[in-house]
Scaffold this active site. Structure first.
Site, PDB file in Angstrom:
ATOM      1  N   LYS A  76       0.837  -1.203   0.000  1.00 24.54           N
ATOM      2  CA  LYS A  76       0.000   0.000   0.000  1.00 24.54           C
ATOM      3  C   LYS A  76       0.868   1.248   0.000  1.00 24.54           C
ATOM      4  O   LYS A  76       1.906   1.301   0.683  1.00 24.54           O
ATOM      5  CB  LYS A  76      -0.920  -0.018   1.223  1.00 24.54           C
ATOM      6  N   SER A 151      -9.662   2.286   2.931  1.00 29.59           N
ATOM      7  CA  SER A 151      -8.756   2.962   2.030  1.00 29.59           C
ATOM      8  C   SER A 151      -7.802   2.024   1.291  1.00 29.59           C
ATOM      9  O   SER A 151      -7.165   2.433   0.310  1.00 29.59           O
ATOM     10  CB  SER A 151      -7.922   3.981   2.830  1.00 29.59           C
ATOM     11  N   SER A 175      -9.982  -0.051   7.282  1.00 26.66           N
ATOM     12  CA  SER A 175      -9.470   0.100   5.919  1.00 26.66           C
ATOM     13  C   SER A 175      -8.808  -1.139   5.339  1.00 26.66           C
ATOM     14  O   SER A 175      -8.434  -1.140   4.170  1.00 26.66           O
ATOM     15  CB  SER A 175      -8.484   1.273   5.858  1.00 26.66           C
TER      16      SER A 175
END
Length: 480
Positions: A76, A151, A175
């Site tokens: 990420k 996210s 997330s």
């Protein structure tokens, strides 16, 4: 076309039937095919991952033990790596290269994992759809008219589309678990401090957790096993490296006390989500688990407390982005320090980040600190106490992950409150600092996956992963 499972790749590697280089070639072929439409990866390092694979093949030939060799991993875009830029999917960090690597990434690299590229996310991990990214929205591989969640939507979509075996995400209020549910993969939020936050670009420091997103609980277990543990560079990290083994633990369902939260049933949750939650509970009960309804009187205030505390911490953490130390710099019209701050942040931050900074600054301001921030901290303690009392009665809790099975692109764009409320079932684990696991159990009428969440007491990751695997097996038996 999808990359073969990690187990298959690993077995072929150990039997000498394939090489890390060949596994990487397969992964890059899938990425070339699927990523242009899904937009899960924002940066793919083909040359770098090939070099890493060649090096691993040489080390394997020398007889080195590399337990994660053959694992293709996405990272990420909030975790620092020594080889790539980290932008947090924000214009304000365009071109920024960190001078260090996140401990979680470094430990997995040392175990043989192959880092293939950066995955898309909501800017500074603030969002639930990955629509708030400077690189554009990530689409759901099951239906590209839907979002992948957020996210960590890029990580979830990359795994679901078979572009990599697993990916690292971060979980501040759900997330990891929410996009995992939307995309039909496994997502684990560990106990706070179990995985070092060193090298993680902070959103809300007392909530942020690094965790794995994988195709199955066994892969998630191995990733967690090799990146967890105490880190001298992170004062909040825990020294509990012996709490779980690399191999899956067999937790019997017979006699397992499973809590169902009465507060999580009611208005706002789709019938299909309730159906799969009830079905999972029935499966567990039929295999000897004892179902108990648990009341947690303060959990209804979790979403309000979370968004007060998280935005307050965000406003503090993001104050460092001023155009002076790193990232972009936009010189203001007046050529003053204040105008430079204003121009840089006006250009660099997206709308959702600005909204959360303003909310956080407001609740920390004089005259409102005690009324909002102080009260939210007290609610956080009460919720933690509610969980502590609940663990005297049950071993784990079974809850929904999200109220709905997915969201269409743009559906929450004009209604931020609806987006925030989508975290209602996930934020409480972050408030309490306890582990939670999302596993897929079926599909809704719209074709999107539905997941359930298993929450456990601190440091119960091994138990959650074992139970999660059995829940998936039971769900697959019904669907087949």
């Amino acid at each position: 076309m999808a990359l073969s499972s990690f187990a298959d790749c690993r077995n072929s590697l150990l039997e000498g039937k394939t090489t890390c280089t060949e596994i990487v070639r397969q992964a890059l072929d899938v990425i070339d095919e699927k990523n242009p439409s899904i937009n899960a990866f924002t940066h793919v390092d083909a040359d770098g991952v090939y070099q890493s694979a060649e090096s691993l093949d040489q080390r394997i030939a020398r007889g080195e033990r590399l337990p994660l060799a053959g694992l293709v991993l996405g990272i990420k875009d909030v975790l620092s790596t020594s080889e790539w830029p980290v932008t947090c999917s924000s214009k304000i960090l365009e071109g920024y290269r960190p001078p260090f690597e996140a401990t979680s990434v470094a430990r997995l690299r040392n175990a043989g994992a192959l880092m293939v590229g950066r995955t898309n996310c909501d800017e500074f991990a603030m969002g639930s759809t990955t629509e708030h990214s400077a690189y554009g929205v990530t689409l759901n591989p099951h239906d590209q008219s839907f979002v992948a969640g957020g996210s960590s939507g890029g990580s979830a979509a990359a795994v679901a589309a078979g572009m990599c075996h697993a990916a690292l995400g971060t979980d501040t209020g759900g997330s990891i678990r929410q996009p995992a549910a939307f995309c039909g993969v496994v997502g684990l939020k560990p106990t706070y401090g179990l995985v070092s936050r060193y090298g993680l670009v902070a959103f809300a420091s007392s909530f942020d957790c690094v965790g794995p997103m994988a195709q199955n609980p066994r892969d998630a277990r191995q990733i967690l096993y090799y990146m967890m543990g105490n880190d001298p560079k992170d004062a909040t990290s825990l020294d509990h490296s012996s709490l779980m083994t690399e191999s899956q633990e067999d937790i019997p369902l017979d006699g397992l006390r499973v809590g169902l939260l009465s507060e999580y049933y009611g208005d706002g949750i789709q019938d299909e989500v309730t159906h799969y939650l009830d079905q999972t509970a029935d499966h567990l009960q039929s295999h000897g688990a004892e179902l108990k309804t648990i009341d947690m009187p303060h959990i209804a205030h979790g979403i309000a407390a979370y968004y007060i505390l998280a935005t307050a911490e965000a406003s503090s953490n993001l104050s460092r982005y001023d155009g002076v130390k790193y990232g972009v710099r936009i010189q203001g019209d007046e050529h003053s320090l204040e105008s430079m701050y204003t121009a840089t942040r006006g250009y660099g931050f997206g709308f959702e980040v600005k909204r959360r900074i303003m909310l956080g600054t407001y609740v920390l301001s004089a005259g409102y600190y005690d009324a909002y921030y102080g009260k939210a901290q007290r609610v956080r303690s009460l919720i933690r106490n509610d969980f502590d009392e609940a663990w005297k009665k049950v071993d784990v809790m079974l809850t929904p992950v999200t109220p709905t099975a997915g969201a269409r692109i743009g559906e929450w764009g004009n209604d931020p409150l609806q987006m925030y409320l989508s975290d209602a079932y996930t934020v409480t684990a972050n408030l309490a600092g306890i582990p939670a696991l999302s596993v897929p159990v079926g599909k809704a009428a719209n074709g999107l996956p539905v997941g359930v969440q298993i929450i456990g007491p601190p440091l119960s990751e091994s138990r959650l992963l074992s139970i999660g695997e059995k829940i998936m097996m039971l769900a697959n038996t019904v669907s087949s």
